[in-house]
Design a protein around this motif. Structure first.
Motif, PDB file in Angstrom:
ATOM      1  N   VAL A 114      17.200   5.677  42.594  1.00 25.20           N
ATOM      2  CA  VAL A 114      18.154   4.842  41.860  1.00 25.20           C
ATOM      3  C   VAL A 114      18.903   3.937  42.833  1.00 25.20           C
ATOM      4  O   VAL A 114      19.165   2.770  42.535  1.00 25.20           O
ATOM      5  CB  VAL A 114      19.132   5.717  41.047  1.00 25.20           C
ATOM      6  N   LYS A 115      19.207   4.445  44.001  1.00 24.28           N
ATOM      7  CA  LYS A 115      19.888   3.631  45.009  1.00 24.28           C
ATOM      8  C   LYS A 115      18.996   2.506  45.503  1.00 24.28           C
ATOM      9  O   LYS A 115      19.428   1.348  45.601  1.00 24.28           O
ATOM     10  CB  LYS A 115      20.303   4.509  46.204  1.00 24.28           C
ATOM     11  N   GLU A 116      17.740   2.808  45.798  1.00 19.73           N
ATOM     12  CA  GLU A 116      16.847   1.813  46.399  1.00 19.73           C
ATOM     13  C   GLU A 116      16.261   0.835  45.388  1.00 19.73           C
ATOM     14  O   GLU A 116      16.233  -0.382  45.623  1.00 19.73           O
ATOM     15  CB  GLU A 116      15.714   2.500  47.163  1.00 19.73           C
ATOM     16  N   ASP A 117      15.791   1.343  44.264  1.00 21.40           N
ATOM     17  CA  ASP A 117      15.068   0.492  43.312  1.00 21.40           C
ATOM     18  C   ASP A 117      15.946  -0.073  42.192  1.00 21.40           C
ATOM     19  O   ASP A 117      15.566  -1.054  41.542  1.00 21.40           O
ATOM     20  CB  ASP A 117      13.912   1.277  42.687  1.00 21.40           C
ATOM     21  N   TYR A 118      17.101   0.544  41.955  1.00 24.24           N
ATOM     22  CA  TYR A 118      17.947   0.097  40.844  1.00 24.24           C
ATOM     23  C   TYR A 118      19.355  -0.314  41.293  1.00 24.24           C
ATOM     24  O   TYR A 118      20.176  -0.668  40.447  1.00 24.24           O
ATOM     25  CB  TYR A 118      18.055   1.208  39.792  1.00 24.24           C
ATOM     26  N   ASP A 119      19.622  -0.248  42.578  1.00 24.18           N
ATOM     27  CA  ASP A 119      20.928  -0.641  43.110  1.00 24.18           C
ATOM     28  C   ASP A 119      22.061   0.089  42.389  1.00 24.18           C
ATOM     29  O   ASP A 119      23.130  -0.471  42.145  1.00 24.18           O
ATOM     30  CB  ASP A 119      21.110  -2.160  42.996  1.00 24.18           C
ATOM     31  N   ASN A 120      21.807   1.347  42.034  1.00 25.38           N
ATOM     32  CA  ASN A 120      22.789   2.192  41.332  1.00 25.38           C
ATOM     33  C   ASN A 120      23.247   1.596  39.997  1.00 25.38           C
ATOM     34  O   ASN A 120      24.370   1.847  39.542  1.00 25.38           O
ATOM     35  CB  ASN A 120      24.015   2.471  42.216  1.00 25.38           C
ATOM     36  N   LYS A 121      22.348   0.822  39.364  1.00 23.76           N
ATOM     37  CA  LYS A 121      22.670   0.211  38.070  1.00 23.76           C
ATOM     38  C   LYS A 121      21.541   0.502  37.092  1.00 23.76           C
ATOM     39  O   LYS A 121      20.768  -0.389  36.724  1.00 23.76           O
ATOM     40  CB  LYS A 121      22.870  -1.301  38.221  1.00 23.76           C
ATOM     41  N   ILE A 122      21.450   1.742  36.666  1.00 22.26           N
ATOM     42  CA  ILE A 122      20.345   2.143  35.791  1.00 22.26           C
ATOM     43  C   ILE A 122      20.823   2.520  34.393  1.00 22.26           C
ATOM     44  O   ILE A 122      20.094   2.399  33.425  1.00 22.26           O
ATOM     45  CB  ILE A 122      19.553   3.311  36.432  1.00 22.26           C
ATOM     46  N   ILE A 123      22.078   2.950  34.267  1.00 18.34           N
ATOM     47  CA  ILE A 123      22.634   3.304  32.957  1.00 18.34           C
ATOM     48  C   ILE A 123      22.877   2.044  32.138  1.00 18.34           C
ATOM     49  O   ILE A 123      23.421   1.056  32.645  1.00 18.34           O
ATOM     50  CB  ILE A 123      23.937   4.113  33.115  1.00 18.34           C
ATOM     51  N   SER A 124      22.462   2.077  30.871  1.00 14.51           N
ATOM     52  CA  SER A 124      22.659   0.930  29.986  1.00 14.51           C
ATOM     53  C   SER A 124      24.081   0.883  29.442  1.00 14.51           C
ATOM     54  O   SER A 124      24.735  -0.154  29.456  1.00 14.51           O
ATOM     55  CB  SER A 124      21.665   0.989  28.817  1.00 14.51           C
ATOM     56  N   ASN A 125      24.555   2.024  28.955  1.00 10.76           N
ATOM     57  CA  ASN A 125      25.901   2.130  28.404  1.00 10.76           C
ATOM     58  C   ASN A 125      26.229   3.600  28.163  1.00 10.76           C
ATOM     59  O   ASN A 125      25.401   4.469  28.430  1.00 10.76           O
ATOM     60  CB  ASN A 125      26.036   1.322  27.097  1.00 10.76           C
TER      61      ASN A 125
END
Length: 301
Positions: free
Chosen positions: A187-198
């Motif tokens: 999540v840190k590398e591939d999603y920049d810690n932005k994986i939750i939608s809401n």
């Protein structure tokens, strides 16, 4: 380590999908369907919940995974998924989800989860300054550890969709799916810690919790004069109050925020449950940046 985890997640996605999409698993699932159909009236009268299949699905997943994996031990912590087992190379967490397509079909577009079902910490939502005071935003701190006995902790969700028509007293299966929710490092590398939608729900401090951390955090009947009204989502509609005189009970260097819930003003602490859009975790990357599918679905009929 992150490259290894990417490959392990891909490998276990294949292994678990082979199990839950197998004829054996599907036939056992149909046996549960048949039992519910045959005993619908009895279950309707004697089971307090409308969801008649969830426990059966949980048991079925446990049965087939124990049957197909060489389990070393169980995970001792209660802060985990429905099923948490230690294998030779990972700590595997699997949760069973069931969705009634009669009335809740909208839930099928996302994975819904609690803090005890993930290892990553998403970037805070709505972080902002309010009249010079820091609002830390709404966070969702993971409660699962990222590694257990030097093994990565992986999380998967098996979802069974069905149709339960209470008016007609009918029950039928629709489809099932499997998804892999990425590990903290991914999540840190591939999603920049932005994986939750809401967030689906939010967490507040109730009376019992306030009694343990301090009476200043007790829910209140009325707005206090020094509270600063503001819009949490930045829409311009004031829906919360920042308290400049009260620090957040759990987040350093941040002030408490009050919202009206159930007729009283209570302190907002965290997101309560969260969603990840399934489309966001469908296309995944392995250690060689080759794509693999992190969400798979199969219709039962």
């Amino acid at each position: 380590m992150i490259k290894e985890i990417k490959n392990i997640e891909k490998d276990y996605m294949d292994k678990i999908w082979t199990i839950v999409s197998s004829n054996d698993f599907i036939e056992d699932l149909k046996k549960i369907e048949f039992y519910i159909q045959k005993n619908y009236k009895f279950l309707d009268e004697n089971w307090d919940e409308k969801n008649k299949i969830k426990i059966g699905v949980e048991r079925l997943i446990r049965f087939h995974l124990y049957k197909n994996f060489k389990v070393i031990n169980v995970y001792p912590s209660p802060v985990s998924s429905d099923m948490a087992i230690e294998l030779y190379d990972i700590l595997l967490n699997i949760d069973a989800k069931t969705i009634d397509m009669n009335g809740n079909s909208g839930d099928d577009t996302a994975i819904h989860f609690q803090k005890n079902q993930i290892t990553f910490n998403n970037e805070a939502f709505f972080k902002q300054k309010v009249k010079g005071y820091q609002f830390a935003g709404i966070t969702f701190p993971a409660r699962l550890e990222s590694f257990y006995r030097e093994k990565p902790v992986l999380t998967f969700f098996v979802t069974v969709n069905y149709k339960d028509d209470a008016s007609l007293k009918t029950f039928s299966l629709s489809h099932l799916s499997l998804c892999c929710v990425p590990h903290d490092l991914i999540v840190k590398e591939d999603y920049d810690n932005k994986i939750i939608s809401n967030f689906k729900t939010h967490q507040y401090i109730g009376k019992a919790k306030a009694e343990t951390i301090g009476r200043l955090y007790l829910p209140k009947n009325n707005i206090v004069t020094n509270w600063i009204p503001f819009s949490i989502k930045g829409t311009g509609t004031e829906d919360a109050y920042l308290d400049p005189s009260l620090d957040h009970p759990f987040i350093p260097k941040s002030k408490s925020v009050w919202k009206k819930i159930g007729g009283k003003y209570s302190i907002l602490t965290y997101g309560g449950s969260a969603r990840i859009d399934k489309n966001n975790i469908t296309t995944r990357l392995d250690s060689k940046n080759k794509t693999w599918i992190g969400f798979r679905q199969k219709y039962i009929y």
